[in-house]
Design a protein around this motif. Structure first.
Motif, short mmCIF file in Angstrom:
data_model
loop_
_atom_site.label_atom_id
_atom_site.label_comp_id
_atom_site.label_asym_id
_atom_site.label_seq_id
_atom_site.Cartn_x
_atom_site.Cartn_y
_atom_site.Cartn_z
N ALA A 123 4.09 1.76 7.15
CA ALA A 123 4.89 2.60 6.25
C ALA A 123 4.01 3.43 5.32
O ALA A 123 4.37 4.53 4.92
CB ALA A 123 5.85 1.74 5.44
N SER A 124 2.84 2.90 4.98
CA SER A 124 1.96 3.59 4.04
C SER A 124 1.31 4.82 4.65
O SER A 124 0.93 5.75 3.96
CB SER A 124 0.87 2.65 3.52
N GLU A 171 -10.72 -0.25 -3.21
CA GLU A 171 -11.37 -1.56 -3.16
C GLU A 171 -11.50 -2.08 -1.73
O GLU A 171 -10.52 -2.14 -0.99
CB GLU A 171 -10.61 -2.57 -4.01
N LEU A 172 -12.71 -2.48 -1.37
CA LEU A 172 -12.98 -3.11 -0.09
C LEU A 172 -12.52 -4.56 -0.14
O LEU A 172 -12.80 -5.28 -1.11
CB LEU A 172 -14.48 -3.06 0.21
N GLY A 173 -11.83 -4.99 0.89
CA GLY A 173 -11.46 -6.39 1.02
C GLY A 173 -11.64 -6.82 2.47
O GLY A 173 -11.54 -6.00 3.39
N LEU A 218 0.82 -1.20 0.00
CA LEU A 218 0.00 0.00 0.00
C LEU A 218 0.86 1.26 0.00
O LEU A 218 0.34 2.35 0.09
CB LEU A 218 -0.91 0.01 1.23
N GLN A 219 2.20 1.08 -0.08
CA GLN A 219 3.10 2.21 0.00
C GLN A 219 2.96 3.13 -1.21
O GLN A 219 2.62 2.71 -2.28
CB GLN A 219 4.57 1.76 0.06
N ARG A 273 -4.70 0.99 -4.24
CA ARG A 273 -3.86 0.87 -5.44
C ARG A 273 -4.44 1.65 -6.61
O ARG A 273 -3.70 2.17 -7.43
CB ARG A 273 -3.70 -0.60 -5.83
N ASN A 274 -5.76 1.70 -6.71
CA ASN A 274 -6.42 2.54 -7.72
C ASN A 274 -7.21 3.61 -6.97
O ASN A 274 -8.35 3.35 -6.57
CB ASN A 274 -7.33 1.70 -8.62
#
Length: 198
Positions: free
Chosen positions: A70-71, A100-102, A2-3, A94-95
């Motif tokens: 870190a992100s 996006e839900l996970g 996710l950085q 990322r987009n």
């Protein structure tokens, strides 16, 4: 992982704890590594989650938590029931135009409504804290329970795509879903989440 991914915020969200009727959602820490690895190291979990390897080791959990730290993003939560970890829920940036839900739960906690409860809390958090128009999500075609969670959260089906699943070592069909801010706003009556600084 996710950085280096900018997230559009309405204001700077504070690290917080989300509380629902039965659950507590908080930022995972390195103290949670053993519990996360124990829950995630189940092939049934990995087969329904794109990015979880199998076996899932403590080093995998530690690397994930370090990457989150870190992100600087506060959109990944450890799900607790009676202060015991039962799974994870997050927004993946990322987009940035289609965050996006996970989510995943340990197998012993499937079928009890916990995934829906946790997902709703994080969806609310995402729309309230970030200037986003939508949240997207996916569920393996072979995983109707996850599809039901998304539909109960107001997501609308947008089609089927092939996605690679690490534990499968290949691609499989995934139902894709979208929840717009306007649909979310109309469903806000579900909200029983409280929030406080951690």
């Amino acid at each position: 992982m996710l950085q280096d991914i900018p997230t559009p915020t309405r204001h700077q969200p504070q690290s917080c704890v989300l509380e629902t009727e039965r659950l507590r959602l908080r930022k995972p820490t390195l103290a949670d590594v053993k519990a996360i690895a124990r829950l995630a190291n189940d092939r049934q979990v990995a087969l329904n989650t794109r990015r979880l390897p199998h076996p899932y080791r403590q080093d995998d959990a530690a690397d994930y938590i370090k990457a989150l730290a870190a992100s600087g993003h506060d959109t990944a939560f450890l799900i607790e029931l009676d202060y015991q970890p039962i799974g994870m829920v997050a927004i993946d940036w990322r987009n940035p135009a289609a965050p996006e839900l996970g989510y995943w739960l340990g197998v012993d906690y499937w079928g009890l409504g916990f995934a829906t409860e946790a997902a709703r809390a994080v969806i609310d958090f995402a729309f309230e804290e970030f200037d986003i128009a939508q949240v997207v999500a996916g569920a393996r075609v072979a995983n109707p329970a996850s599809r039901n969670v998304l539909e109960k959260c107001g997501f609308q089906w947008t089609g089927v795509e092939l996605h690679r699943f690490e534990a499968l070592g290949g691609s499989t069909p995934v139902d894709r879903f979208r929840l717009s801010r306007s649909v979310w706003s109309s469903l806000k009556s579900w909200n029983a989440t409280t929030r406080h600084a951690s």
